[in-house]
Design a protein around this motif. Structure first.
Motif, PDB file in Angstrom:
ATOM      1  N   GLU A  80       0.938  -1.241  -0.580  1.00  0.00           N
ATOM      2  CA  GLU A  80      -0.068   0.114   0.443  1.00  0.00           C
ATOM      3  C   GLU A  80       0.677   1.332  -0.116  1.00  0.00           C
ATOM      4  OE1 GLU A  80      -4.607  -0.250   2.080  1.00  0.00           O
ATOM      5  OE2 GLU A  80      -2.509  -0.986   3.361  1.00  0.00           O
ATOM      6  N   ASN A  81       1.501   1.334   0.449  1.00  0.00           N
ATOM      7  CA  ASN A  81       2.608   2.405   1.068  1.00  0.00           C
ATOM      8  C   ASN A  81       3.397   2.646  -0.468  1.00  0.00           C
ATOM      9  OD1 ASN A  81       2.495   2.955   3.007  1.00  0.00           O
ATOM     10  ND2 ASN A  81       3.979   1.919   4.833  1.00  0.00           N
ATOM     11  N   LEU A  94       8.404  -1.622  -8.435  1.00  0.00           N
ATOM     12  CA  LEU A  94       8.910  -3.200  -7.766  1.00  0.00           C
ATOM     13  C   LEU A  94      10.362  -2.495  -7.091  1.00  0.00           C
ATOM     14  CD1 LEU A  94       8.621  -5.976 -10.696  1.00  0.00           C
ATOM     15  CD2 LEU A  94       7.231  -4.986  -8.830  1.00  0.00           C
ATOM     16  N   LEU A  95      11.010  -1.132  -7.497  1.00  0.00           N
ATOM     17  CA  LEU A  95      12.321  -1.142  -6.688  1.00  0.00           C
ATOM     18  C   LEU A  95      12.122  -1.145  -6.102  1.00  0.00           C
ATOM     19  CD1 LEU A  95      14.509  -1.734  -9.127  1.00  0.00           C
ATOM     20  CD2 LEU A  95      15.368   0.722  -7.987  1.00  0.00           C
ATOM     21  N   ARG A  96      11.350   0.154  -5.515  1.00  0.00           N
ATOM     22  CA  ARG A  96      10.459   1.158  -4.205  1.00  0.00           C
ATOM     23  C   ARG A  96       9.690  -0.273  -3.173  1.00  0.00           C
ATOM     24  NH1 ARG A  96       6.778   4.020  -4.897  1.00  0.00           N
ATOM     25  NH2 ARG A  96       6.167   4.284  -7.042  1.00  0.00           N
ATOM     26  N   SER A 144      10.441  -3.553   1.814  1.00  0.00           N
ATOM     27  CA  SER A 144       9.651  -4.452   2.453  1.00  0.00           C
ATOM     28  C   SER A 144      11.350  -4.739   3.881  1.00  0.00           C
ATOM     29  CB  SER A 144      10.228  -5.777   1.460  1.00  0.00           C
ATOM     30  OG  SER A 144      11.295  -5.753   0.764  1.00  0.00           O
ATOM     31  N   ASP A 145      12.554  -3.845   3.576  1.00  0.00           N
ATOM     32  CA  ASP A 145      13.519  -3.900   3.828  1.00  0.00           C
ATOM     33  C   ASP A 145      13.582  -3.388   4.435  1.00  0.00           C
ATOM     34  OD1 ASP A 145      14.683  -5.632   1.920  1.00  0.00           O
ATOM     35  OD2 ASP A 145      16.608  -4.266   0.494  1.00  0.00           O
ATOM     36  N   ALA A 202       8.270 -10.453  -6.653  1.00  0.00           N
ATOM     37  CA  ALA A 202       7.133  -9.690  -7.345  1.00  0.00           C
ATOM     38  C   ALA A 202       6.950 -10.130  -9.497  1.00  0.00           C
ATOM     39  CB  ALA A 202       6.961  -8.164  -7.158  1.00  0.00           C
ATOM     40  N   GLY A 203       5.984  -9.486  -9.792  1.00  0.00           N
ATOM     41  CA  GLY A 203       6.067  -9.570 -11.423  1.00  0.00           C
ATOM     42  C   GLY A 203       4.907  -8.898 -12.208  1.00  0.00           C
ATOM     43  N   TYR A 204       5.547  -7.840 -12.788  1.00  0.00           N
ATOM     44  CA  TYR A 204       4.015  -7.433 -13.557  1.00  0.00           C
ATOM     45  C   TYR A 204       3.377  -7.714 -14.717  1.00  0.00           C
ATOM     46  CZ  TYR A 204       7.490  -4.089 -15.604  1.00  0.00           C
ATOM     47  OH  TYR A 204       8.470  -3.543 -16.595  1.00  0.00           O
TER      48      TYR A 204
END
Length: 388
Positions: A291-292, A323-325, A330-331, A345-347
């Protein structure tokens, strides 16, 4: 030929009967509350009947004086009780309600005692009644009941939206006006029960609206609970299916539609080693990170145990940046936790896959996500057999 007062009383009884039918037919009103409505209307009808019989008996020497005294006793007991029943309709439990019940009980005892003497009613040799020396006590009790009813109306009015309160208080003033005219002018001006009947009829409109409003809010709450995932707080699988149906019903797929498939790495291992509570924390953490990251660009859905899908409006560079953010989020989340959170993740973009349905885009994003997941497990020396 009947008198105007008798005709007015008959119409009041008929109106109360119609109100009982309306209450019976109203599906919004709970059964317990319906009983309170019936009690209120019944008491008003009995009070009006006692007053009407008293008027008919007064001056009629064919009937014994004790009968007139008994009827007036019933009149003076039932009239304040009718006001108390109107308050009982509101189904409130507070100190004012308790005070009202106490006053009504005192008045009942007083009237029963006064029935055997001339405290409240004096009856002459022609069987005509007039007010006794303690009638002022009854009036004071009656006024006190009205005042307490007004307080309860004010308290009950707070449950309504502000714009509905004015009409609620106007109903109360109408009832007071009808009672006041009868007490001030007396004689043929018997307006109290007509006003009380009109008052409870108008109150029924308010109650019906209030019950419907409450039912609508309950339905909306159930809808919200259905649309939201109870654990993670993101949109539920039900909401996800609704979103897919909306896209399928659309004539064309939006060019900027991006589908992101996201999965938690190693959740089964965490559940097996640290327990399901720790696993739930990872699911909640993943939802917050997604969400963030996505923000108002799209909506996040939890479609399975650790599976999330995002439907968003993004171009290719935005999707890659997301995906990078997401990894950064998560880190960052993992820094203050005992168990780290890792997401694969994938898109898939509608613009790059013209002609594909939204379900096919989801499958394509899912495959991309599993490529990333396989790389993660290989890098971290996980057993690849845990992959689905």
């Amino acid at each position: 030929m009947i008198s105007f007062y008798t005709a007015l009383t008959l119409l009041s009884w008929m109106a109360l009967a119609v109100l009982c039918i309306l209450v019976y037919e109203n599906s919004w009103i709970p059964k317990e509350d319906k009983h309170r409505f019936y009690l209120t209307y019944g008491l008003i009808a009995l009070s009006a009947l006692a007053e009407w019989i008293g008027i008919q008996l007064s001056g009629n020497e064919q009937f014994p004086t004790w009968l007139l005294a008994l009827v007036k006793c019933a009149d003076y007991i039932l009239t304040p009780l009718a006001g108390g029943a109107v308050v009982a309709q509101m189904n409130m439990r507070n100190r004012w309600n308790k005070a009202l019940m106490l006053v009504l009980a005192v008045n009942t005892v007083l009237q029963l005692v006064a029935c055997f003497n001339s405290w409240m009613v004096v009856i002459d040799e022609h069987n005509r009644y007039s007010h006794g020396p303690l009638y002022i006590v009854y009036i004071l009790i009656y006024l006190f009941v009205i005042a307490l009813t007004a307080v309860e109306f004010l308290v009950f009015g707070l449950a309504y939206r502000k714009q509905n309160r004015a009409s609620l208080f106007a109903v109360f003033l109408l009832v007071i006006a009808g009672i006041g005219m009868q007490e001030i002018f007396g004689g043929e001006c018997r307006t109290a029960y007509a006003a009380l009947t009109m008052g409870v009829a108008l109150m029924f409109i308010h109650y019906a609206e209030f019950y419907k409003m409450t039912a609508d809010e309950h339905i909306q709450l159930q809808h919200n609970q259905l649309m939201k995932d109870a654990l993670s707080g993101v949109f539920s699988r039900h909401a996800y299916m609704k979103a897919l149906e909306k896209y399928k019903a659309s004539e064309s797929m939006p060019d900027d539609l991006a589908v992101l498939a996201i999965d938690i790495n190693g959740l089964k291992t965490v559940n097996d080693t640290a327990g399901h509570e720790a696993g739930d924390k990872l699911i909640i953490g993943a939802a917050r990170c997604i969400e963030n990251t996505v923000g108002n660009k799209g909506k996040c859905y939890r479609i399975g145990g650790d599976e999330f899908v995002v439907l968003a409006q993004m171009e290719k560079d935005e999707a890659a940046e997301t995906l990078l953010r997401l990894k950064q989020e998560s880190d960052k989340w993992s820094e203050s936790k005992e168990i780290g959170l890792s997401l694969s993740a994938g898109y898939a973009l509608a613009k790059e896959h013209q002609g594909l349905t939204v379900e096919e885009l989801v499958k394509k994003a899912d495959r991309e996500m599993y490529v990333a997941k396989a790389a993660y497990y290989k890098l971290n020396e996980y057993d690849l057999s845990v992959l689905r």
